[in-house]
Each structure stands twice: as C-alpha cells, then as structure tokens.
Design a protein around this motif. Structure first.
Motif, short mmCIF file in Angstrom:
data_model
loop_
_atom_site.label_atom_id
_atom_site.label_comp_id
_atom_site.label_asym_id
_atom_site.label_seq_id
_atom_site.Cartn_x
_atom_site.Cartn_y
_atom_site.Cartn_z
N SER A 204 0.88 -1.18 0.03
CA SER A 204 -0.13 -0.20 0.00
C SER A 204 0.71 1.31 0.01
CB SER A 204 -0.98 -0.21 1.29
OG SER A 204 -0.21 0.06 2.41
N ASP B 299 4.91 2.71 8.65
CA ASP B 299 3.68 2.74 9.41
C ASP B 299 2.66 3.45 8.98
OD1 ASP B 299 1.74 3.13 11.30
OD2 ASP B 299 2.94 3.67 12.99
N ALA B 300 2.04 2.46 8.06
CA ALA B 300 0.97 3.22 7.09
C ALA B 300 -0.07 3.95 8.07
CB ALA B 300 0.35 2.17 6.31
N GLN B 301 -0.30 3.58 9.03
CA GLN B 301 -1.31 4.34 9.82
C GLN B 301 -1.25 5.62 10.32
OE1 GLN B 301 -3.55 1.89 13.02
NE2 GLN B 301 -3.96 3.91 14.29
N ALA B 302 0.14 5.74 10.60
CA ALA B 302 0.64 7.10 11.22
C ALA B 302 0.94 7.84 10.00
CB ALA B 302 1.99 6.97 12.16
N GLY B 303 1.33 7.35 8.73
CA GLY B 303 1.93 8.03 7.55
C GLY B 303 3.24 8.29 7.74
N ALA C 244 5.19 7.38 14.65
CA ALA C 244 4.97 5.87 14.53
C ALA C 244 5.03 5.16 15.58
CB ALA C 244 6.11 5.69 13.42
N ARG D 260 3.41 -1.21 14.94
CA ARG D 260 2.77 -0.99 13.56
C ARG D 260 3.80 -0.89 12.47
NH1 ARG D 260 -0.69 3.35 16.08
NH2 ARG D 260 0.46 4.91 14.87
N SER E 298 -2.02 13.03 0.46
CA SER E 298 -3.33 12.85 1.12
C SER E 298 -4.54 13.41 0.39
CB SER E 298 -3.39 13.52 2.59
OG SER E 298 -2.14 13.04 3.30
#
Length: 256
Positions: free
Chosen positions: A16, A118-122, A151, A155, A255
């Motif tokens: 991703s 860490d995809a969630q934190a970007g 991060a 994750r 984003s």
C-alpha cells in the motif's frame, strides 16, 4: 523508441506504500556500471545518475522530490521535512519522513537496504544497513526516529531488500570479533577458518529487538546475480576498478 522503465522489486508487506528496491536493470549507464546505476562516485556520468534516478521516481511516485543522504556507515537517522541539494546532503544512513510526495532513497551494493512504514501514522523510512551500521545501531536509530515522527514500532512493517546472502559472504575471525557471542547464530562455519555471515538475518533480529514484529526479506543475493544487481564484493573479487549502486526508495502518496 519507448523509454526503458526502471526495474524495481516490490515487497508484498509494503504493497500500500509507494516503494521499490532498485536493480541494475532499466537505466542508461554504460560500461562496468551499465544499467540503472544510481550512485554518485561510481565513475559514471552525473547525467546518467540523474536520468536513472528520474526513472526510479517515475516508476515509484511520479512528480515526487527525492532525498538521499551522504552515507557513511553510521548509526545516524535523520527526519526529512523537505528535499535538499546534492551538495547539502546530511551525513547519515537512514532517512525518515511523514511528508507526502517526498521520496526517500538509499544506495547499496551488497549492504542491506531496509524500507519501513507505519501506514496508519503516515511515516516511512529508508535505511542503509551494512554490517558496520547494523552493529552500530542504525536500525534501532531508524525506528526511534520514526517514533519521533509519530510511528509505533508495533505497527511498523519492514522489508529487507537485495543484499549479499550468507552463501556469498565469507568472513574471517577478525570480522567475527566485531560481534558478541549472542550473534553466533548468524555465522555458519566455512572453509579454512572462515565463516559465512547472514547479514539479512542479523538485520531482521535487530529490527525485532527494536520492537518491529513485521519483517520480511526478499531473499535476493546481490553477489551471485551480476545481470540483476551491482555488488561491491563481486567487483572487488574480479579486480574491477569501480562498482555500481542500486537505489531503494519509499514515500507517501499525497493525502486526499
């Protein structure tokens, strides 16, 4: 004639995230460093390096800026907020960012390229981990810098790219003396008092110790595949005057 695209390898764990592990295929350099040679100081024309890097950007994160450090086999990780000029590169061996459209890159020629996200934190990072940097703590420093940027180690996904494999990495007792007894598992007995060192496994263990549980290894040996990768050790064994470098990159989409 259509332009030959840069050939980059992907890690399923980072699917991703825009990224790619460089190869020697798909570039404009010629001679002993023919192909996608992306390192300065390889007796290659700067214009070739620039074009090869442009192709890598186009294949990974089009229109992004590329930030690469001046690598010195250190344990220094820097957070990047804006691209810099070639002349003003920081002396470091890992780069970290949370800025979209900023592609991070490191060059290697047997050392392990490690891409992290860490995809969630970007937050993403690229680290250059040779044996010296890995024993010195470059991977732990990378994780710490990622934490500083937001991060969490639990994750973070890390992928180890093409590097010299254990079967190709013969070392002597003096080399082994740089490691502790706890690292014995990374050395297989070789011939004539020599050992075979497992660099990717050593890097994976250092990442796990830093709290990164999701680590994958692409299991590609740079030394034994001259048509696909550049290799410092192979060039040295062949008595070649120079050697190429492949680039590995990672970034973030803009984003929505």
């Amino acid at each position: 004639m259509a332009e030959e695209a840069a050939v980059l390898l992907q890690a399923a764990a980072l699917d991703s995230i825009p990224h790619g592990f460089g190869t020697a295929m798909g570039g404009v350099s010629t001679g002993k460093v023919a192909g996608l040679q992306c390192g300065f100081g390889a007796e290659d024309h700067d214009s070739n390096v620039a074009e090869n890097r442009r192709r890598v950007i186009a294949a990974t994160l089009p229109s992004a800026s590329l930030a690469t450090p001046y690598q010195v086999h250190s344990a220094e990780a820097v957070i990047v907020e804006a691209p810099w000029s070639h002349e003003n590169r920081p002396r470091a061996d890992a780069v970290v960012t949370a800025v979209p459209q900023l592609l991070l890159g490191i060059v290697t020629a047997d050392c392990a390229p490690v891409l992290l996200a860490d995809a969630q934190a970007g937050v993403v990072a690229a680290a250059h981990a040779g044996w010296r940097g890995a024993t010195g703590g470059i991977l732990e420093a990378t994780v710490a810098a990622m934490e500083q940027a937001g991060a969490r180690p639990s994750r973070i996904v890390a992928a180890i790219g093409p590097c010299i494999a254990q079967a190709s990495y013969e070392v002597d007792e003096a080399f082994r003396a740089n490691f502790s007894a706890a690292d014995d598992r990374f050395f297989a007995e070789g011939h004539g008092g020599h050992w075979q060192f497992d660099l990717p496994a050593f890097c994976a263990a250092r990442l796990h110790a830093a709290g990164v549980t999701q680590v994958s290894d692409c299991a590609e040996d740079t030394y034994s595949q001259p048509d696909r990768f550049y290799s410092y050790r192979r060039a040295t064994h062949l008595g070649e005057a120079t050697y190429g470098r492949q680039i590995s990159v990672i970034g973030l989409h803009q984003s929505a």
